[in-house]
Design a protein around this motif. Sequence first.
Motif, PDB file in Angstrom:
ATOM      1  N   GLU A  43       0.822  -1.217   0.000  1.00 35.16           N
ATOM      2  CA  GLU A  43       0.000   0.000   0.000  1.00 35.16           C
ATOM      3  C   GLU A  43       0.850   1.259   0.000  1.00 35.16           C
ATOM      4  OE1 GLU A  43      -3.113   2.309   3.018  1.00 35.16           O
ATOM      5  OE2 GLU A  43      -2.571   0.221   3.376  1.00 35.16           O
ATOM      6  N   VAL A  44       1.887   1.272   0.850  1.00 32.24           N
ATOM      7  CA  VAL A  44       2.702   2.474   0.999  1.00 32.24           C
ATOM      8  C   VAL A  44       3.573   2.734  -0.235  1.00 32.24           C
ATOM      9  CG1 VAL A  44       4.583   3.524   2.319  1.00 32.24           C
ATOM     10  CG2 VAL A  44       2.719   2.363   3.516  1.00 32.24           C
ATOM     11  N   MET A  45       4.211   1.676  -0.735  1.00 32.81           N
ATOM     12  CA  MET A  45       5.173   1.834  -1.820  1.00 32.81           C
ATOM     13  C   MET A  45       4.533   1.840  -3.204  1.00 32.81           C
ATOM     14  SD  MET A  45       8.031   2.305  -0.409  1.00 32.81           S
ATOM     15  CE  MET A  45       8.953   2.022   1.106  1.00 32.81           C
ATOM     16  N   GLY A  46       3.308   1.370  -3.302  1.00 33.04           N
ATOM     17  CA  GLY A  46       2.656   1.330  -4.596  1.00 33.04           C
ATOM     18  C   GLY A  46       2.983   0.087  -5.387  1.00 33.04           C
ATOM     19  N   TYR A  47       3.387  -0.982  -4.704  1.00 34.62           N
ATOM     20  CA  TYR A  47       3.668  -2.236  -5.401  1.00 34.62           C
ATOM     21  C   TYR A  47       2.360  -2.896  -5.829  1.00 34.62           C
ATOM     22  CZ  TYR A  47       8.267  -1.909  -3.134  1.00 34.62           C
ATOM     23  OH  TYR A  47       9.499  -1.491  -2.696  1.00 34.62           O
ATOM     24  N   PRO A 164      10.291  -6.991  -5.158  1.00 28.05           N
ATOM     25  CA  PRO A 164       8.947  -6.542  -5.563  1.00 28.05           C
ATOM     26  C   PRO A 164       8.951  -5.319  -6.468  1.00 28.05           C
ATOM     27  CG  PRO A 164       9.011  -7.004  -3.215  1.00 28.05           C
ATOM     28  CD  PRO A 164      10.434  -7.012  -3.698  1.00 28.05           C
ATOM     29  N   LEU A 165      10.003  -4.510  -6.379  1.00 28.98           N
ATOM     30  CA  LEU A 165      10.006  -3.269  -7.161  1.00 28.98           C
ATOM     31  C   LEU A 165      10.772  -3.399  -8.466  1.00 28.98           C
ATOM     32  CD1 LEU A 165      12.986  -1.636  -6.948  1.00 28.98           C
ATOM     33  CD2 LEU A 165      12.209  -1.338  -4.609  1.00 28.98           C
ATOM     34  N   ASN A 272       9.858   4.236  -6.314  1.00 30.34           N
ATOM     35  CA  ASN A 272       8.572   3.772  -5.782  1.00 30.34           C
ATOM     36  C   ASN A 272       7.678   5.002  -5.593  1.00 30.34           C
ATOM     37  OD1 ASN A 272       8.895   4.792  -2.907  1.00 30.34           O
ATOM     38  ND2 ASN A 272      10.580   3.327  -2.950  1.00 30.34           N
ATOM     39  N   ARG A 273       6.388   4.759  -5.422  1.00 27.87           N
ATOM     40  CA  ARG A 273       5.425   5.862  -5.336  1.00 27.87           C
ATOM     41  C   ARG A 273       5.669   6.733  -4.115  1.00 27.87           C
ATOM     42  NH1 ARG A 273      -0.295   3.595  -5.224  1.00 27.87           N
ATOM     43  NH2 ARG A 273       0.170   3.284  -3.021  1.00 27.87           N
ATOM     44  N   PHE A 274       5.980   6.124  -2.979  1.00 30.63           N
ATOM     45  CA  PHE A 274       6.174   6.874  -1.734  1.00 30.63           C
ATOM     46  C   PHE A 274       7.307   7.893  -1.883  1.00 30.63           C
ATOM     47  CE2 PHE A 274       8.251   7.275   2.462  1.00 30.63           C
ATOM     48  CZ  PHE A 274       7.186   7.775   3.210  1.00 30.63           C
ATOM     49  N   MET A 275       8.448   7.437  -2.406  1.00 30.15           N
ATOM     50  CA  MET A 275       9.602   8.326  -2.534  1.00 30.15           C
ATOM     51  C   MET A 275       9.324   9.469  -3.504  1.00 30.15           C
ATOM     52  SD  MET A 275      13.565   7.370  -3.446  1.00 30.15           S
ATOM     53  CE  MET A 275      13.594   6.036  -2.244  1.00 30.15           C
ATOM     54  N   ASN A 293       3.543   6.206 -11.252  1.00 25.24           N
ATOM     55  CA  ASN A 293       2.758   4.991 -11.446  1.00 25.24           C
ATOM     56  C   ASN A 293       3.467   3.906 -12.249  1.00 25.24           C
ATOM     57  OD1 ASN A 293       2.758   6.346 -13.878  1.00 25.24           O
ATOM     58  ND2 ASN A 293       0.539   6.492 -14.079  1.00 25.24           N
ATOM     59  N   ILE A 294       4.774   4.023 -12.444  1.00 29.10           N
ATOM     60  CA  ILE A 294       5.472   3.021 -13.256  1.00 29.10           C
ATOM     61  C   ILE A 294       5.756   1.747 -12.458  1.00 29.10           C
ATOM     62  CG2 ILE A 294       7.573   2.526 -14.544  1.00 29.10           C
ATOM     63  CD1 ILE A 294       5.507   4.362 -15.941  1.00 29.10           C
ATOM     64  N   VAL A 295       6.205   1.883 -11.221  1.00 30.01           N
ATOM     65  CA  VAL A 295       6.529   0.699 -10.420  1.00 30.01           C
ATOM     66  C   VAL A 295       5.304  -0.187 -10.223  1.00 30.01           C
ATOM     67  CG1 VAL A 295       7.189  -0.075  -8.103  1.00 30.01           C
ATOM     68  CG2 VAL A 295       8.558   1.655  -9.274  1.00 30.01           C
ATOM     69  N   GLU A 296       4.140   0.410  -9.992  1.00 24.58           N
ATOM     70  CA  GLU A 296       2.947  -0.401  -9.731  1.00 24.58           C
ATOM     71  C   GLU A 296       2.485  -1.174 -10.957  1.00 24.58           C
ATOM     72  OE1 GLU A 296      -0.936   2.091  -9.605  1.00 24.58           O
ATOM     73  OE2 GLU A 296       0.678   3.497  -9.077  1.00 24.58           O
ATOM     74  N   HIS A 297       2.827  -0.705 -12.149  1.00 27.99           N
ATOM     75  CA  HIS A 297       2.397  -1.378 -13.377  1.00 27.99           C
ATOM     76  C   HIS A 297       3.493  -2.233 -14.008  1.00 27.99           C
ATOM     77  CE1 HIS A 297      -1.494   0.548 -13.597  1.00 27.99           C
ATOM     78  NE2 HIS A 297      -0.934   1.740 -13.455  1.00 27.99           N
ATOM     79  N   PHE A 298       4.752  -1.772 -13.911  1.00 30.94           N
ATOM     80  CA  PHE A 298       5.828  -2.427 -14.654  1.00 30.94           C
ATOM     81  C   PHE A 298       7.053  -2.764 -13.814  1.00 30.94           C
ATOM     82  CE2 PHE A 298       3.578   0.603 -17.437  1.00 30.94           C
ATOM     83  CZ  PHE A 298       3.027  -0.296 -18.351  1.00 30.94           C
ATOM     84  N   GLY A 299       7.237  -2.098 -12.691  1.00 30.60           N
ATOM     85  CA  GLY A 299       8.437  -2.277 -11.891  1.00 30.60           C
ATOM     86  C   GLY A 299       9.474  -1.206 -12.188  1.00 30.60           C
ATOM     87  N   ASN A 300      10.509  -1.186 -11.363  1.00 32.69           N
ATOM     88  CA  ASN A 300      11.599  -0.226 -11.483  1.00 32.69           C
ATOM     89  C   ASN A 300      12.669  -0.810 -12.394  1.00 32.69           C
ATOM     90  OD1 ASN A 300      13.925   1.286 -11.160  1.00 32.69           O
ATOM     91  ND2 ASN A 300      13.850   1.363  -8.940  1.00 32.69           N
TER      92      ASN A 300
END
Length: 361
Positions: A43-47, A164-165, A272-275, A293-300
């Motif tokens: 939730e926090v990181m947007g994974y 995860p990221l 990540n979204r939080f940072m 919104n890239i990490v949540e859809h595709f990763g870093n």
Amino acid sequence: MKLAFTGKAITGLVTIVPAHERTFIEEMANFKFSLARSLKLKEVMGYDRHRVVAGPVCSSDLAVAAIEHLLARGVVDREEIGGLILVTQSPDYLMPGTSKVVHGRLGLHHDVFCLDINQGCAGFLVGAMTGFLLLDQPSVEKVLLVNVDVLSRKVSPRDRNSYPLIGDAGSVAVLERRDDAAPVEVRLKVDGARRDALIIPAGGLRHPSDASTGVLTEDAEGNLRALDNLKMDGSAVFNFVLTEVPELIGALLRETETAVKDVDAFLCHQPNRFMLNKLADKLGVPHEKMPSNIVEHFGNSSGVTIPMVAVHNFADRLLAETLRVCLSGFGVGLTWGAMLMELGPLDFCEMIEFNEDEHNG
């Protein structure tokens, strides 16, 4: 370092992601953490999900597939390619360079200048700077800037701190001379004294891989990784980003007399979204101007996230109009940079998928 370029432009962008997708929920059982703690992190990181290669896919496979797509579409003429700059931290071989592998697989002419750059999260900026310098030569018509990484193959699937990221992806940007192009301003800094914050300890000549470097060990937080795997000091990276990057971007805006409101989009590397939301807040940038919104859809995918955030969020606008953008990358090295420029209208701006069943390396 301060650099400025005139008469140079990015005229097209394509990104490529593996078709293979994994979700955070599917992978939670691999981590030695409670369900509640993992869901809180999600939730926090947007994974949510990430794209990772399945099987022995290499950086050159993604790069070749993306360039072949552009050649087949006719938006790039192979005879006009004067430079091939390839930025990666996951080369096919220690030697030769992956740019030479790509050159040979594509059958490009012998006058193409090929260069490999070992650079991470700021790689797209470093590659663009190098490409713009190459375009000062009249004999070079177009430079293909390839940014690609398949770092999932170097991250432990049992390391909740990193796996995860992580995401695999590639991008190709076409760089050209344009007489009407607005000036491009760049700022770049490096602090090698903090290099251990993001490192793969083994595999190079300093610490060659052997049987012992592949053994998983558990850290104080319960993550399992080997010396052959990526190791990230999350707290050090977080503090570095929120201390150094706002100051750098702020200085660039002040020195160019540019207000935040005058920038249409902040295209930043996506840890990540939080940072990113914290970075936007420190700069006074509305979150919609700095998509996260890239990490949540595709990763870093390291430096590739910069063109990915442009293509994923602004493709329609970049095909139709000119945007004033601030690009920023920060991470491995430690290296951090920012680039202020005008982007668009582009000749192409799209994302494609790599299906390994359709390609042979």
